[in-house]
Design an enzyme around this catalytic site. Structure first.
Site, PDB file in Angstrom:
ATOM      1  N   GLY A  71      58.467 -17.146 -59.639  1.00 18.87           N
ATOM      2  CA  GLY A  71      56.952 -16.763 -59.262  1.00 18.87           C
ATOM      3  C   GLY A  71      56.736 -17.956 -57.999  1.00 18.87           C
ATOM      4  O   GLY A  71      55.487 -18.448 -58.033  1.00 18.87           O
ATOM      5  N   GLY A  72      57.861 -18.246 -57.194  1.00 18.49           N
ATOM      6  CA  GLY A  72      57.194 -19.173 -56.086  1.00 18.49           C
ATOM      7  C   GLY A  72      56.949 -19.054 -54.818  1.00 18.49           C
ATOM      8  O   GLY A  72      56.959 -19.900 -53.928  1.00 18.49           O
ATOM      9  N   SER A  73      56.571 -17.925 -54.728  1.00 15.30           N
ATOM     10  CA  SER A  73      56.018 -17.459 -53.251  1.00 15.30           C
ATOM     11  C   SER A  73      54.526 -17.777 -53.011  1.00 15.30           C
ATOM     12  O   SER A  73      54.268 -17.806 -51.890  1.00 15.30           O
ATOM     13  CB  SER A  73      56.303 -16.036 -52.990  1.00 15.30           C
ATOM     14  OG  SER A  73      55.277 -15.119 -53.870  1.00 15.30           O
ATOM     15  N   ARG A  74      53.873 -18.050 -53.930  1.00 11.61           N
ATOM     16  CA  ARG A  74      52.559 -18.494 -53.654  1.00 11.61           C
ATOM     17  C   ARG A  74      51.768 -19.141 -54.822  1.00 11.61           C
ATOM     18  O   ARG A  74      52.508 -19.475 -55.856  1.00 11.61           O
ATOM     19  CB  ARG A  74      51.407 -17.161 -53.483  1.00 11.61           C
ATOM     20  CG  ARG A  74      51.590 -16.356 -54.571  1.00 11.61           C
ATOM     21  CD  ARG A  74      50.684 -15.502 -54.527  1.00 11.61           C
ATOM     22  NE  ARG A  74      50.769 -14.372 -53.327  1.00 11.61           N
ATOM     23  CZ  ARG A  74      51.495 -13.123 -53.254  1.00 11.61           C
ATOM     24  NH1 ARG A  74      52.102 -12.887 -54.100  1.00 11.61           N
ATOM     25  NH2 ARG A  74      51.546 -12.415 -52.104  1.00 11.61           N
ATOM     26  N   TYR A 122      46.113 -13.615 -71.986  1.00 11.41           N
ATOM     27  CA  TYR A 122      46.734 -14.710 -71.460  1.00 11.41           C
ATOM     28  C   TYR A 122      46.790 -15.741 -72.226  1.00 11.41           C
ATOM     29  O   TYR A 122      48.035 -16.355 -72.335  1.00 11.41           O
ATOM     30  CB  TYR A 122      45.990 -14.574 -70.284  1.00 11.41           C
ATOM     31  CG  TYR A 122      46.496 -15.720 -69.065  1.00 11.41           C
ATOM     32  CD1 TYR A 122      47.459 -15.444 -68.646  1.00 11.41           C
ATOM     33  CD2 TYR A 122      45.939 -16.915 -69.307  1.00 11.41           C
ATOM     34  CE1 TYR A 122      47.754 -16.640 -67.630  1.00 11.41           C
ATOM     35  CE2 TYR A 122      46.335 -18.078 -68.341  1.00 11.41           C
ATOM     36  CZ  TYR A 122      47.323 -17.771 -67.565  1.00 11.41           C
ATOM     37  OH  TYR A 122      47.718 -18.894 -66.729  1.00 11.41           O
ATOM     38  N   ASN A 168      57.621 -20.411 -64.170  1.00 15.74           N
ATOM     39  CA  ASN A 168      56.261 -20.539 -63.526  1.00 15.74           C
ATOM     40  C   ASN A 168      55.684 -19.163 -63.528  1.00 15.74           C
ATOM     41  O   ASN A 168      54.526 -18.989 -63.641  1.00 15.74           O
ATOM     42  CB  ASN A 168      56.265 -21.263 -62.387  1.00 15.74           C
ATOM     43  CG  ASN A 168      54.900 -20.925 -61.309  1.00 15.74           C
ATOM     44  OD1 ASN A 168      53.873 -21.527 -61.853  1.00 15.74           O
ATOM     45  ND2 ASN A 168      54.853 -20.107 -60.370  1.00 15.74           N
ATOM     46  N   ALA A 219      47.264 -15.945 -75.456  1.00  9.99           N
ATOM     47  CA  ALA A 219      48.098 -15.874 -76.666  1.00  9.99           C
ATOM     48  C   ALA A 219      49.420 -16.182 -75.902  1.00  9.99           C
ATOM     49  O   ALA A 219      50.347 -16.566 -76.714  1.00  9.99           O
ATOM     50  CB  ALA A 219      48.131 -14.500 -77.125  1.00  9.99           C
ATOM     51  N   ASP A 259      61.094  -8.232 -59.645  1.00  8.55           N
ATOM     52  CA  ASP A 259      59.914  -8.229 -60.552  1.00  8.55           C
ATOM     53  C   ASP A 259      60.854  -8.817 -61.853  1.00  8.55           C
ATOM     54  O   ASP A 259      61.313  -8.192 -62.442  1.00  8.55           O
ATOM     55  CB  ASP A 259      59.290  -6.792 -60.716  1.00  8.55           C
ATOM     56  CG  ASP A 259      58.521  -6.736 -62.045  1.00  8.55           C
ATOM     57  OD1 ASP A 259      58.200  -7.819 -62.513  1.00  8.55           O
ATOM     58  OD2 ASP A 259      58.100  -5.362 -62.386  1.00  8.55           O
TER      59      ASP A 259
END
Lengths: 269, 85
Positions: free
Chosen positions: A35-38, A177, A112, A179, A85
């Site tokens: 998840g490093g694009s933003r 979230y 992340n 949890a 995804d």
């Protein structure tokens, strides 16, 4: 509230391309950051690129930040991006296999990627529950299993799970979230015990409220209340978390494992 | 020993060396687990599985099998080779 890890952060790269305080690596390591694009992930990717490491990241869509890294000659041989995804196991595995095909072994994994859906549980849709659990927890476990196998075969590594103080304190409207984040912390402790003897450390960072997530998720009243209650007197920046990640994955820090490091400006002190 | 046999024996031998158990002799007939065998524990078995996958691209544990001896591991790759021939 939007995904804390997916909102747009302020630009992180200085004109010199070096973050203040970025560590000098002795040798490039191979670092996977999901998840490093933003948002926070973008900040962590930039931090490790600035440190001279090889960085692989993935996200469902390509962003300006990703395109900038791909076209920057300074990162030509040490930045890899795949559109994926991570909640889709085949795509997740494909990303991992691409990284191994390129660089063979993985030294650092930063889990992340995450998504938040807000709403009180009594009105929460099953689809939203599945979305949050599938990405935040199940995808993290799936990728980590593959990376741990690689680390076992290659003699060690560092894993950091990006958690949240909502998993420690709870937050109204973020029960699912929270949890998943509390579950990640449990995952951290269990896995740390499993692989500690093999030079693999596993830690969590429980992030506090960052500017990126707040700007999209909370109104001014909530924002100001959090700032008033935060001893440091401000919301966090992605760099605040990136520096903590860097500390935990430092090769010298092999006696810190199974811990949840809270980085929140003192809010939960 | 043929090539696959010697590669697998070497992998298992090096795995035991990592655990400071060089005293164990790895033969094709050696059993992987238990005091009478090589005594691999669950984490060492996971390491062996990961190393085999790294070396050969697949491994018997990941395929859902539970090899009990070094020969069982060799047989997995021999069967795979035969199937692809």
């Amino acid at each position: 509230m939007t995904n804390p890890e997916s909102s747009s952060p302020p630009p992180l790269r200085s004109s010199a391309g070096q973050l203040p305080g970025a560590p000098e690596s002795a040798a490039p390591r191979t670092v996977i950051i999901t998840g490093g694009s933003r948002g926070l992930g973008e900040g962590i990717v930039q931090h490790f690129l600035d440190a001279g490491d090889r960085v692989a990241t993935c996200a469902r869509s390509e962003t300006d930040a990703v395109r900038a890294w791909q076209s920057d000659p300074a990162y030509a041989d040490r930045f890899l991006f795949r559109k994926a995804d991570m909640a889709d196991r085949d795509q997740c595995t494909g990303f991992f296999k691409d990284v191994v095909a390129e660089w063979k072994s993985v030294d650092v994994l930063v889990n992340n990627a995450g998504v938040a859906r807000d709403g009180i549980l009594a009105l929460f849709s099953d689809e939203d529950s599945d979305t949050v659990i599938d990405l935040n927890l199940k995808a993290t476990i799936h990728l980590t299993k593959q990376v741990v196998r690689n680390m076992l075969a290659h003699g060690g590594g560092r894993i950091v799970n990006i958690s949240s103080i909502t998993g420690l304190t709870g937050y109204r409207g973020l029960s699912v979230y929270g949890a998943t984040k509390a579950a990640l912390d449990g995952f951290t402790r269990g896995l740390a015990r499993e692989v500690g003897s093999r030079k693999i450390t596993v830690n969590s960072i429980a992030s506090g409220y960052l500017k990126t997530e707040m700007s999209h998720g909370l109104d001014d009243g909530q924002l100001n209340q959090i700032i008033r209650r935060t001893p440091a007197g401000r919301l966090g920046d992605p760099e605040d978390i990136a520096r903590a990640v860097s500390f935990l994955v430092d090769p010298a820090n092999d006696w810190i494992t199974g811990q949840v490091l809270v980085i929140d400006g003192g809010l939960t002190a | 020993m043929n090539d696959i046999e010697s590669r697998i024996v070497t992998i298992v031998t090096e795995l035991l060396e990592r655990s400071d158990r060089e005293d164990k002799t790895v033969s094709l007939g050696a059993t992987l687990h238990g005091e009478d065998g090589l005594g691999l524990d669950s984490l060492e078995t996971a390491e062996l599985s990961a190393i085999l996958e790294d070396e050969f691209g697949t491994d018997p544990f990941g395929a859902g099998l539970l090899p009990e001896t070094v020969t069982d591991i060799v047989a997995f790759y021999a069967d795979a080779t035969a199937a692809s021939a």
